[in-house]
Write a protein that holds these residues in place. Structure first.
Motif, PDB file in Angstrom:
ATOM      1  N   ASP A   1      -1.027  -9.991   4.083  1.00 45.26           N
ATOM      2  CA  ASP A   1      -1.004  -8.702   3.401  1.00 45.26           C
ATOM      3  C   ASP A   1      -2.454  -8.268   3.193  1.00 45.26           C
ATOM      4  N   THR A   2      -2.956  -7.384   4.071  1.00 43.82           N
ATOM      5  CA  THR A   2      -4.386  -7.035   3.995  1.00 43.82           C
ATOM      6  C   THR A   2      -4.676  -6.083   2.834  1.00 43.82           C
ATOM      7  N   GLY A   3      -3.660  -5.318   2.418  1.00 45.10           N
ATOM      8  CA  GLY A   3      -3.856  -4.418   1.274  1.00 45.10           C
ATOM      9  C   GLY A   3      -4.246  -5.217   0.035  1.00 45.10           C
TER      10      GLY A   3
ATOM     11  N   ARG B   1      -6.288  10.459   1.681  1.00 46.05           N
ATOM     12  CA  ARG B   1      -7.567   9.723   1.713  1.00 46.05           C
ATOM     13  C   ARG B   1      -7.568   8.687   2.830  1.00 46.05           C
ATOM     14  N   ASP B   2      -6.465   7.929   2.935  1.00 49.83           N
ATOM     15  CA  ASP B   2      -6.396   6.859   3.946  1.00 49.83           C
ATOM     16  C   ASP B   2      -6.439   7.426   5.374  1.00 49.83           C
ATOM     17  N   MET B   3      -5.883   8.636   5.546  1.00 43.38           N
ATOM     18  CA  MET B   3      -5.805   9.222   6.895  1.00 43.38           C
ATOM     19  C   MET B   3      -7.048  10.017   7.288  1.00 43.38           C
ATOM     20  N   HIS B   4      -7.844  10.411   6.296  1.00 44.62           N
ATOM     21  CA  HIS B   4      -8.981  11.286   6.604  1.00 44.62           C
ATOM     22  C   HIS B   4     -10.337  10.633   6.411  1.00 44.62           C
ATOM     23  N   ARG B   5     -10.368   9.350   6.099  1.00 41.24           N
ATOM     24  CA  ARG B   5     -11.677   8.715   5.918  1.00 41.24           C
ATOM     25  C   ARG B   5     -12.342   8.517   7.284  1.00 41.24           C
ATOM     26  N   GLU B   6     -13.653   8.349   7.214  1.00 41.17           N
ATOM     27  CA  GLU B   6     -14.428   8.207   8.448  1.00 41.17           C
ATOM     28  C   GLU B   6     -14.198   6.852   9.106  1.00 41.17           C
TER      29      GLU B   6
ATOM     30  N   VAL C   1     -17.454  -2.925   2.938  1.00 43.40           N
ATOM     31  CA  VAL C   1     -16.218  -3.540   2.417  1.00 43.40           C
ATOM     32  C   VAL C   1     -15.290  -3.831   3.592  1.00 43.40           C
ATOM     33  N   ARG C   2     -15.122  -2.848   4.465  1.00 48.28           N
ATOM     34  CA  ARG C   2     -14.198  -3.009   5.594  1.00 48.28           C
ATOM     35  C   ARG C   2     -14.651  -4.119   6.543  1.00 48.28           C
ATOM     36  N   ALA C   3     -15.950  -4.158   6.824  1.00 45.60           N
ATOM     37  CA  ALA C   3     -16.450  -5.165   7.770  1.00 45.60           C
ATOM     38  C   ALA C   3     -16.130  -6.572   7.244  1.00 45.60           C
TER      39      ALA C   3
ATOM     40  N   MET D   1      -6.046  -7.780  -0.105  1.00 44.97           N
ATOM     41  CA  MET D   1      -7.475  -8.129  -0.062  1.00 44.97           C
ATOM     42  C   MET D   1      -8.317  -6.957  -0.571  1.00 44.97           C
ATOM     43  N   TYR D   2      -7.964  -5.729  -0.112  1.00 44.32           N
ATOM     44  CA  TYR D   2      -8.698  -4.548  -0.600  1.00 44.32           C
ATOM     45  C   TYR D   2      -8.457  -4.344  -2.097  1.00 44.32           C
ATOM     46  N   ARG D   3      -7.257  -4.721  -2.541  1.00 42.87           N
ATOM     47  CA  ARG D   3      -6.955  -4.608  -3.966  1.00 42.87           C
ATOM     48  C   ARG D   3      -7.798  -5.592  -4.779  1.00 42.87           C
ATOM     49  N   ALA D   4      -7.960  -6.818  -4.265  1.00 40.93           N
ATOM     50  CA  ALA D   4      -8.777  -7.817  -4.977  1.00 40.93           C
ATOM     51  C   ALA D   4     -10.226  -7.327  -5.081  1.00 40.93           C
TER      52      ALA D   4
ATOM     53  N   GLU E   1      -1.812  11.899  -2.303  1.00 42.04           N
ATOM     54  CA  GLU E   1      -3.286  11.877  -2.348  1.00 42.04           C
ATOM     55  C   GLU E   1      -3.835  10.663  -1.596  1.00 42.04           C
ATOM     56  N   ARG E   2      -3.165   9.518  -1.812  1.00 42.25           N
ATOM     57  CA  ARG E   2      -3.637   8.288  -1.173  1.00 42.25           C
ATOM     58  C   ARG E   2      -3.477   8.366   0.347  1.00 42.25           C
ATOM     59  N   ASP E   3      -2.348   8.913   0.795  1.00 42.32           N
ATOM     60  CA  ASP E   3      -2.133   9.110   2.246  1.00 42.32           C
ATOM     61  C   ASP E   3      -3.274   9.946   2.818  1.00 42.32           C
TER      62      ASP E   3
ATOM     63  N   GLY F   1      -1.116  -3.345   7.101  1.00 38.18           N
ATOM     64  CA  GLY F   1      -2.264  -2.647   6.519  1.00 38.18           C
ATOM     65  C   GLY F   1      -2.335  -1.220   7.018  1.00 38.18           C
ATOM     66  N   ARG F   2      -3.560  -0.763   7.269  1.00 38.98           N
ATOM     67  CA  ARG F   2      -3.760   0.610   7.735  1.00 38.98           C
ATOM     68  C   ARG F   2      -4.435   0.653   9.115  1.00 38.98           C
ATOM     69  N   ASP F   3      -5.185  -0.408   9.427  1.00 40.78           N
ATOM     70  CA  ASP F   3      -6.014  -0.407  10.649  1.00 40.78           C
ATOM     71  C   ASP F   3      -5.758  -1.658  11.490  1.00 40.78           C
ATOM     72  N   ILE F   4      -4.584  -2.243  11.330  1.00 43.98           N
ATOM     73  CA  ILE F   4      -4.349  -3.535  11.993  1.00 43.98           C
ATOM     74  C   ILE F   4      -4.222  -3.331  13.509  1.00 43.98           C
TER      75      ILE F   4
ATOM     76  N   ALA G   1      -8.485   0.762  -4.752  1.00 41.95           N
ATOM     77  CA  ALA G   1      -8.551   0.139  -3.420  1.00 41.95           C
ATOM     78  C   ALA G   1      -8.611   1.217  -2.343  1.00 41.95           C
ATOM     79  N   SER G   2      -7.808   2.259  -2.520  1.00 42.69           N
ATOM     80  CA  SER G   2      -7.828   3.349  -1.536  1.00 42.69           C
ATOM     81  C   SER G   2      -9.206   4.017  -1.533  1.00 42.69           C
ATOM     82  N   ALA G   3      -9.755   4.236  -2.732  1.00 42.10           N
ATOM     83  CA  ALA G   3     -11.056   4.930  -2.831  1.00 42.10           C
ATOM     84  C   ALA G   3     -12.209   4.082  -2.301  1.00 42.10           C
ATOM     85  N   THR G   4     -12.185   2.774  -2.531  1.00 40.37           N
ATOM     86  CA  THR G   4     -13.340   1.943  -2.151  1.00 40.37           C
ATOM     87  C   THR G   4     -13.203   1.353  -0.738  1.00 40.37           C
ATOM     88  N   SER G   5     -11.984   1.425  -0.171  1.00 40.09           N
ATOM     89  CA  SER G   5     -11.815   0.881   1.178  1.00 40.09           C
ATOM     90  C   SER G   5     -12.408   1.819   2.240  1.00 40.09           C
ATOM     91  N   VAL G   6     -12.924   2.962   1.811  1.00 39.10           N
ATOM     92  CA  VAL G   6     -13.611   3.852   2.766  1.00 39.10           C
ATOM     93  C   VAL G   6     -14.981   3.275   3.134  1.00 39.10           C
TER      94      VAL G   6
HETATM   95  O1   DC Z   1      -1.088  -1.475   1.230  1.00 43.90           O
HETATM   96  P1   DC Z   1      -1.684  -1.333  -0.173  1.00 43.90           P
HETATM   97  O2   DC Z   1      -1.119  -0.161  -0.943  1.00 43.90           O
HETATM   98  O3   DC Z   1      -1.636  -2.608  -0.951  1.00 43.90           O
HETATM   99  O4   DC Z   1      -3.244  -1.014   0.088  1.00 43.90           O
HETATM  100  C1   DC Z   1      -4.113  -0.593  -0.927  1.00 43.90           C
HETATM  101  C2   DC Z   1      -5.223   0.265  -0.322  1.00 43.90           C
HETATM  102  O5   DC Z   1      -6.071  -0.542   0.505  1.00 43.90           O
HETATM  103  C3   DC Z   1      -4.760   1.407   0.577  1.00 43.90           C
HETATM  104  O6   DC Z   1      -4.620   2.623  -0.113  1.00 43.90           O
HETATM  105  C4   DC Z   1      -5.833   1.526   1.631  1.00 43.90           C
HETATM  106  C5   DC Z   1      -6.494   0.195   1.635  1.00 43.90           C
HETATM  107  N1   DC Z   1      -6.215  -0.571   2.852  1.00 43.90           N
HETATM  108  C6   DC Z   1      -7.003  -0.325   3.956  1.00 43.90           C
HETATM  109  O7   DC Z   1      -7.861   0.544   3.911  1.00 43.90           O
HETATM  110  N2   DC Z   1      -6.842  -1.059   5.083  1.00 43.90           N
HETATM  111  C7   DC Z   1      -5.894  -2.013   5.151  1.00 43.90           C
HETATM  112  N3   DC Z   1      -5.779  -2.733   6.276  1.00 43.90           N
HETATM  113  C8   DC Z   1      -5.051  -2.264   4.040  1.00 43.90           C
HETATM  114  C9   DC Z   1      -5.222  -1.506   2.898  1.00 43.90           C
END
Ligand code: DC
Length: 223
Positions: free
Chosen positions: A32-34, A181-186, A106-108, A36-39, A177-179, A127-130, A97-102
């Protein structure tokens, strides 16, 4: 060679419920990669860091050591030696997590850890980028989605079961809002990989979705 299944999609589409079920059936490890971003987000919240403080995030994220352990098959996220599994499921942490995962640093850091996990074992990772970034060679890629209202209703039920106070309109607004942000980040925005199969779970049960994905996987690997 280790096999992998990648499941991407927006918040509340049912990724984790379905991935856990498939992992059990195939005896794969669920990642569950989300979580990790949450932690990482919990770490920032505790440090009093705001999402807009980019420079601080670049430096401070290096101080968060995040690892994964498994207890009775359940993923546990360890932040600087502390098991934070019970602390990362709140809306506050999810939004952070959504705001800081941009952030690229952090992503690397997270992507490296995720790729290491997939090298060692057969995994189903959500996740979002698997499919697009973490496991571009996954044997099966799924883009799992559902309408925003359906996802809000599911999240509402889940939170109420855990006795959290919440209201559905706020959850739906947060999800939209989260969608966005997650879909429009660089960096690695949420999108369907070219070779991913689209599954809309709005009118499907968990069992139906899991069975459908397992069937697709068996066809892919021909067994
Ligand atoms: O899946 P989740 O709701 O637990 O994820 C929390 C946030 O982490 C989500 O809004 C975006 C970010 N995330 C990400 O950028 N890339 C991933 N692979 C997983 C989550």
């Amino acid at each position: 060679m280790a096999y992998s299944i990648a499941i991407d999609g927006p918040a509340g589409a049912g990724k984790s419920t379905i991935a856990k079920r498939i992992a059990k059936e195939l005896s794969y490890i669920y990642v569950d990669t989300g979580a990790m971003y949450r932690a990482m987000a919990l770490f920032f919240l505790r440090e009093g860091i705001k999402p807009e403080e980019e420079e601080k995030i670049n430096i401070e994220c290096q101080k968060a050591d995040i690892t994964i352990e498994y207890q009775n098959g359940e993923q546990q996220v360890i932040l600087n030696g502390e098991n934070v599994n019970g602390l990362i499921r709140t809306e506050e942490v999810g939004n952070m997590a959504s705001a800081t995962s941009v952030n690229g640093n952090v992503r690397a850091k997270m992507v490296e850890l995720q790729q290491q996990l997939a090298e060692k074992a057969d995994v189903i990772m959500d996740g979002r980028d698997i499919g697009t970034k973490v496991l571009p060679k996954a044997q099966l890629k799924i883009y799992l989605t559902a309408s925003a209202r359906t996802r809000a209703e599911r999240r509402y039920k889940e939170l109420r079961e855990k006795q959290f106070e919440c209201d559905i309109e706020t959850i739906e607004k947060d999800i939209i809002e989260r969608d966005y942000r997650d879909m429009h980040r660089e960096n690695s925005p949420l999108m369907q990989a070219e070779d991913a199969v689209l599954v809309d779970s709005s009118h499907m049960s968990v069992e139906e979705v899991a069975e459908h994905i397992i069937q697709l996987f068996r066809e892919k690997i021909k067994c």
